[in-house]
Design an enzyme around this catalytic site. Structure first.
Site, PDB file in Angstrom:
ATOM      1  N   ALA A  65       0.840  -1.203   0.000  1.00 40.35           N
ATOM      2  CA  ALA A  65       0.000   0.000   0.000  1.00 40.35           C
ATOM      3  C   ALA A  65       0.872   1.250   0.000  1.00 40.35           C
ATOM      4  O   ALA A  65       0.595   2.224  -0.705  1.00 40.35           O
ATOM      5  CB  ALA A  65      -0.940  -0.004   1.196  1.00 40.35           C
ATOM      6  N   ASP A  66       1.942   1.241   0.791  1.00 41.68           N
ATOM      7  CA  ASP A  66       2.900   2.349   0.777  1.00 41.68           C
ATOM      8  C   ASP A  66       3.546   2.501  -0.589  1.00 41.68           C
ATOM      9  O   ASP A  66       3.659   3.610  -1.126  1.00 41.68           O
ATOM     10  CB  ASP A  66       3.999   2.102   1.814  1.00 41.68           C
ATOM     11  CG  ASP A  66       3.633   2.599   3.198  1.00 41.68           C
ATOM     12  OD1 ASP A  66       2.837   3.549   3.306  1.00 41.68           O
ATOM     13  OD2 ASP A  66       4.152   2.043   4.179  1.00 41.68           O
ATOM     14  N   VAL A  67       4.024   1.393  -1.147  1.00 37.01           N
ATOM     15  CA  VAL A  67       4.758   1.449  -2.409  1.00 37.01           C
ATOM     16  C   VAL A  67       3.865   1.956  -3.533  1.00 37.01           C
ATOM     17  O   VAL A  67       4.251   2.833  -4.317  1.00 37.01           O
ATOM     18  CB  VAL A  67       5.347   0.072  -2.753  1.00 37.01           C
ATOM     19  CG1 VAL A  67       5.930   0.059  -4.163  1.00 37.01           C
ATOM     20  CG2 VAL A  67       6.423  -0.312  -1.733  1.00 37.01           C
ATOM     21  N   GLY A  85       3.215   5.579  -3.260  1.00 38.74           N
ATOM     22  CA  GLY A  85       4.357   6.323  -3.764  1.00 38.74           C
ATOM     23  C   GLY A  85       4.384   6.379  -5.274  1.00 38.74           C
ATOM     24  O   GLY A  85       4.761   7.401  -5.876  1.00 38.74           O
TER      25      GLY A  85
END
Length: 399
Positions: free
Chosen positions: A176-178, A181
């Site tokens: 989810a972070d990647v 980004g």
């Protein structure tokens, strides 16, 4: 060597993974990235997220954790305390020279420092100011903290991941972070294009949960189409059979039968052409309806064969097949070497003289990505950047 984002300067106020993933990608494309780190906490939190860490020449642990290094090459580390008037002045000076500001504080978290999007865009209207947060700048959850795990839970991907009778399962990396980004990078590049055409900067608001919902893709739209909850399928596919892992005599393989002609060739390999002729299995909708019965037959045939026999037999019949590799097998592969997906960046202050990193997947014919700076130690570029700011101020026309 020409680089896609030559001349673009990025003021990076982000930490952990989503923001740093974005700014590392911008840096790979040629942007100069000033990574602002808090002296009070010895920098980005992920510097302490280990082991593993890289050791120095004396064998002692450095502040280069594997987690930090995964998203922080091609950046200058600048130690600035934004809670102080002096630190805020430095940020404003850098913002005046920047094209992009990116931050991942809670909504309104930077307002008390005069570094929120309204303040910086008001002073520097040419900026692209990107805010990453858990739930976005609006909505009832805007003030809740945002972590990858919470985004995967709230956004639904955990309800689709794992074995049918098991627990909901997060993805094995902070996806989810990647992906947030990645979406942030797309938004910034689009806003830069608009800025170049019109002179207008703008605010880009992106949330971990929003981006995670966006990549529910076919499963999300299937729910919207039917109104029914989707079920976990483990390594099986919800709408294609057979499309999953299979146990072999000495490991596991992946088989991805995408159409009925591939299925017929798969059955030929199994020595069971009758499975392709049987109306219960001949078409993909039929195979979905009779999934359990068919897979029990296939699993019994596959487990008797070696991985290599399966790989060779299905490749010869042009049926999509592949191994389930360990990370050691991944990075030792000839394909990874050919595509430069493992890189080494020299640092003379680490034990082995270099750090090993994952390469950038973008391959340009004219403006290739470049690896100019290894992940920095905390604050190692502070003096150089502050001296540069002094030179800029001296060179500026006096009122």
């Amino acid at each position: 060597m020409a680089r896609t984002l030559d001349g673009i300067k990025v003021l990076d106020l982000s930490r952990i993974l989503a923001g740093p993933t974005c700014t590392q990608l911008l840096g790979d494309l040629g942007a100069e990235v000033w990574k602002i780190e808090n002296p009070g906490s010895d920098g980005d939190d992920t510097r302490k997220w280990g082991p593993p860490f890289v050791d120095g020449p004396d064998g002692n642990r450095t502040d280069l954790s594997a987690y930090f290094m995964c998203a922080n090459r091609n950046k200058l580390s600048v130690g600035v305390d934004i809670a102080t008037p002096e630190g805020q002045a430095v940020i404003h000076q850098l913002a005046a020279q920047a094209d992009v500001v990116i931050e991942n504080f809670k909504p309104d978290g930077l307002k008390k420092y005069g570094l929120d999007h309204d303040s910086l865009l008001g002073a520097h209207p040419q900026l692209i100011y990107c805010s990453i947060s858990g739930y976005g700048q609006t909505g009832p959850n805007r003030s809740k903290p945002g972590y990858d795990l919470m985004a995967q839970g709230y956004g639904g991907i955990m309800s689709l991941t794992g074995e049918p009778q098991g627990r909901p399962m997060k993805v094995g990396v902070g996806i989810a972070d990647v992906m947030c980004g990645m979406y942030a990078t797309v938004g910034i590049l689009a806003a830069l294009r608009h800025r170049d055409a019109t002179g207008e900067g703008q605010h880009v608001d992106i949330a971990l949960v929003d981006s995670q919902i966006a990549w529910l893709i076919n499963e999300g739209v299937a729910h919207l189409t039917t109104g029914k909850e989707r079920k976990r399928q483990g390594n099986e596919h919800a709408t294609i059979v057979p499309y999953q892992t299979f146990e072999a005599a000495d490991g596991h393989v992946l088989v991805a039968v995408g159409n009925d002609s591939q299925y017929a060739r798969f059955c030929d390999y199994l020595g069971r052409p009758d499975l392709a002729e049987d109306p219960a299995f001949a078409t993909n909708p039929a195979r979905i309806e009779n999934r359990t019965k068919l897979l029990k037959i296939i699993e019994g045939l596959m487990v008797e064969r070696s991985m290599q026999d399966i790989l060779d037999g299905l490749e010869a019949r042009k049926v999509p097949v592949g191994p389930v590799n360990t990370l050691g097998q991944v990075f030792a592969s000839e394909q990874v070497a050919a595509r430069e997906m493992k890189i080494d960046m020299a640092r003379d202050d680490v034990r082995d003289g270099a750090v090993s990193l994952i390469g950038n997947p973008l391959k340009f014919s004219k403006t290739p990505v470049t690896y100019r700076r290894p992940p920095p130690h905390f604050g190692e570029d502070t003096d150089a950047v502050l001296e540069w700011l002094e030179q800029v101020a001296k060179a500026a026309p006096q009122p």
